[in-house]
Design a protein around this motif. Structure first.
Motif, mmCIF file in Angstrom:
data_model
loop_
_atom_site.group_PDB
_atom_site.id
_atom_site.type_symbol
_atom_site.label_atom_id
_atom_site.label_comp_id
_atom_site.label_asym_id
_atom_site.label_seq_id
_atom_site.Cartn_x
_atom_site.Cartn_y
_atom_site.Cartn_z
ATOM 1 N N LEU A 163 72.096 -17.543 17.251
ATOM 2 C CA LEU A 163 72.103 -18.950 17.633
ATOM 3 C C LEU A 163 72.839 -19.739 16.564
ATOM 4 C CD1 LEU A 163 71.138 -21.405 19.316
ATOM 5 C CD2 LEU A 163 69.027 -21.363 17.970
ATOM 6 N N LYS A 164 73.926 -20.384 16.952
ATOM 7 C CA LYS A 164 74.664 -21.227 16.012
ATOM 8 C C LYS A 164 75.303 -22.378 16.772
ATOM 9 C CE LYS A 164 78.603 -18.040 16.211
ATOM 10 N NZ LYS A 164 79.486 -17.168 15.403
ATOM 11 N N ARG A 165 75.685 -23.391 16.038
ATOM 12 C CA ARG A 165 76.235 -24.597 16.653
ATOM 13 C C ARG A 165 77.728 -24.690 16.396
ATOM 14 N NH1 ARG A 165 73.538 -30.646 16.524
ATOM 15 N NH2 ARG A 165 74.794 -31.497 18.248
ATOM 16 N N ASP B 210 78.297 -27.875 21.050
ATOM 17 C CA ASP B 210 77.684 -26.836 21.876
ATOM 18 C C ASP B 210 76.897 -25.861 20.993
ATOM 19 O OD1 ASP B 210 78.765 -27.895 24.140
ATOM 20 O OD2 ASP B 210 80.456 -26.501 24.252
ATOM 21 N N TYR B 211 75.849 -25.302 21.577
ATOM 22 C CA TYR B 211 75.097 -24.247 20.906
ATOM 23 C C TYR B 211 75.541 -22.913 21.486
ATOM 24 C CZ TYR B 211 72.042 -27.883 19.064
ATOM 25 O OH TYR B 211 71.560 -28.986 18.417
ATOM 26 N N VAL C 137 74.873 -19.162 22.010
ATOM 27 C CA VAL C 137 73.663 -18.344 22.036
ATOM 28 C C VAL C 137 73.996 -16.971 22.604
ATOM 29 C CG1 VAL C 137 71.286 -18.207 22.864
ATOM 30 C CG2 VAL C 137 72.326 -20.437 22.451
ATOM 31 N N LEU D 236 64.360 -19.526 21.782
ATOM 32 C CA LEU D 236 65.247 -20.693 21.804
ATOM 33 C C LEU D 236 64.435 -21.987 21.889
ATOM 34 C CD1 LEU D 236 68.139 -21.755 21.883
ATOM 35 C CD2 LEU D 236 68.081 -21.545 24.372
ATOM 36 N N MET E 165 64.706 -24.748 18.928
ATOM 37 C CA MET E 165 65.334 -26.035 19.217
ATOM 38 C C MET E 165 64.351 -27.081 19.720
ATOM 39 S SD MET E 165 68.299 -25.276 18.309
ATOM 40 C CE MET E 165 68.934 -26.897 18.684
ATOM 41 N N TRP F 1 62.989 -27.129 22.668
ATOM 42 C CA TRP F 1 63.319 -27.401 24.057
ATOM 43 C C TRP F 1 62.183 -26.922 24.958
ATOM 44 C CZ3 TRP F 1 69.049 -25.244 23.882
ATOM 45 C CH2 TRP F 1 69.835 -26.143 23.151
ATOM 46 N N LYS G 59 77.404 -20.816 26.058
ATOM 47 C CA LYS G 59 77.468 -22.117 25.379
ATOM 48 C C LYS G 59 76.505 -23.049 26.093
ATOM 49 C CE LYS G 59 82.326 -21.736 23.987
ATOM 50 N NZ LYS G 59 83.688 -22.349 24.115
ATOM 51 N N ARG H 160 74.606 -26.928 26.149
ATOM 52 C CA ARG H 160 74.641 -28.301 25.651
ATOM 53 C C ARG H 160 73.648 -29.137 26.447
ATOM 54 N NH1 ARG H 160 80.125 -31.735 25.490
ATOM 55 N NH2 ARG H 160 80.458 -30.387 23.668
#
Length: 434
Positions: free
Chosen positions: A356-358, A363-364, A366, A375, A379, A381, A430, A432
């Motif tokens: 996981l990186k931005r 956009d993330y 994954v 996730l 995050m 979420w 990706k 978002r």
């Protein structure tokens, strides 16, 4: 006003009204304190030896019976006090006494019989509950026959309208109440995110199964029993894992589990000694080193599996489906990570961070195999994980197809774009927030 009306009967009646107002305050405060008090705090006080807390615990076990008795007493004293006040003021002021009694008793009951005692009770619920519980307990026994009749009538009326009471509902809602309290504490800033995740993770163990967190069979690193001994040793040393499944011919044919320490002991036994050399490792029989495999069904709950791990004193299990086919593997560490979060070491730090990186555009990025639960925790979420365990699985479920690279979808408040696909697998996405 008739001066002769201020006789002893007047003052006795006034004193009776005063006593009834005190009883009204007692009933109102008791109802608020007993319903607002936390059973968890009462249990703590009871464990410390507070007898009032023990009585409060017993009284609040049947909340319907408790409230029925309190309301019965409260209504009796309020109606009686209003009747006495009307009779008293009518005798003193004539016909205008009815209006004066209504106005005066409304103010007195509202302030001293309701608002004041309820405010005190809601401010110190456990303290008030422990003091009033013994009296309320006796009151419940006295009013029990009347309360039972009232309860039967109420339930009969509710049944006419199709409403059924659930006596077990309070117990079943206890977990939801705890979860709500934890989430509320985090949203109000009283609890850190990490603490919330640990507590919720522990509560979820009984509702999640091993197939949700297991390492899928595609990701399992395994040893072929037919390989030469030196290659087996090289593979074990190169692996970041201390336990590796051993198979022969077909990966479904698992013979056992090789522990790196057991292999090292056998290696030491073979090469040490005056007449032994490094070439002696050719005599290594890997099947004798392997431990017996431990198979579990994929529907096993996490809390049950953790108890089995502790009971068997093992940390490694192979997951199979209802037909006995290999599905994956799970370790005690995987279950603990559901509580404390990722447990990383020098071998898997880079792998965890790269999943996981931005990107620069926001956009993330994954990995497709990244679990929805991980996730959400990373995050904060709320992506649903009822129909799929991984992010790739969620996209496939929502799209009802295996999308190609570049295809994008919007659902659950996020935009998902397939960044990479290999064969029939989505390997990178990706994401978002919309």
């Amino acid at each position: 006003m008739d001066a002769s009306a201020l006789d002893s009967a007047f003052w006795l009646t006034a004193a009776g009204i005063f006593c009834l107002l005190i009883l009204s305050a007692f009933f109102s405060g008791s109802e608020t304190a007993l319903t607002a008090s936390s059973r968890a705090k009462l249990k703590t006080l009871a464990d410390k030896g507070a007898t009032g807390a023990t009585s409060a615990m017993k009284v609040t076990e049947d909340s319907e019976r408790m409230i029925g008795a309190i309301l019965l007493g409260n209504n009796v004293v309020n109606i009686l006090s209003a009747s006495l006040a009307t009779a008293l003021l009518t005798r003193t002021f004539g016909d205008s006494g009815v209006a004066l009694a209504t106005l005066g008793m409304t103010v007195l009951v509202l302030i001293f019989g309701e608002v004041l005692p309820k405010t005190i009770a809601i401010t110190f619920p456990e303290s008030v509950a422990t003091k009033v519980a013994p009296v309320i307990r006796v009151l419940i026994l006295v009013f029990s026959p009347i309360v039972m009749v009232v309860r039967a009538l109420v339930r009969g009326v509710l049944m006419v309208f199709g409403v059924k009471t659930d006596p077990e509902g309070k117990l079943l809602a206890l977990r939801e109440e705890i979860v709500g309290a934890i989430s509320l504490g985090h949203s109000e800033g009283a609890m850190e995110k990490e603490d919330r995740d640990r507590l919720l993770g522990a509560l979820d163990l009984g509702h999640r199964t091993v197939d949700e967190i297991m390492r899928h069979r595609r990701q399992i690193e395994m040893l072929d029993a037919d390989l030469p001994p030196d290659e087996i040793i090289t593979k074990v040393l190169a692996s970041p894992h201390t336990r590796l499944p051993l198979y022969r011919g077909n990966e479904e044919n698992i013979l056992g589990v090789v522990h790196a320490k057991d292999l090292l002991r056998e290696f030491d036994r073979l090469v040490r000694g005056e007449d032994r050399t490094v070439q002696s490792i050719r005599d290594l029989e890997i099947e004798k080193v392997a431990m017996k495999p431990y198979f579990i069904p994929e529907t096993t709950t996490l809390d049950e599996q953790m108890r089995e791990f502790l009971k068997r004193r093992t940390h490694f299990a192979i997951v199979v489906d209802e037909y006995g086919a290999l599905q994956g593997l799970i370790t005690l560490e995987d279950i603990l990570e559901e509580i404390v979060g990722d447990i990383t070491d020098e071998f898997d730090v880079v792998q965890k961070e790269s999943a996981l990186k931005r990107a620069e555009n926001g956009d993330y990025i994954v990995e497709g195999q990244y679990t929805i639960r991980d996730l959400n925790r990373a995050m904060d979420w709320n992506l649903p994980d009822d129909e799929a365990n991984t992010i790739a699985g969620l996209v496939i479920h929502e799209a009802q197809m295996i999308p190609n690279e570049g295809q994008a979808f919007s659902f659950h408040g996020f935009r998902f774009e397939v960044a990479q696909r290999r064969e029939n697998r989505i390997t990178r996405l990706k994401i978002r927030p919309l």
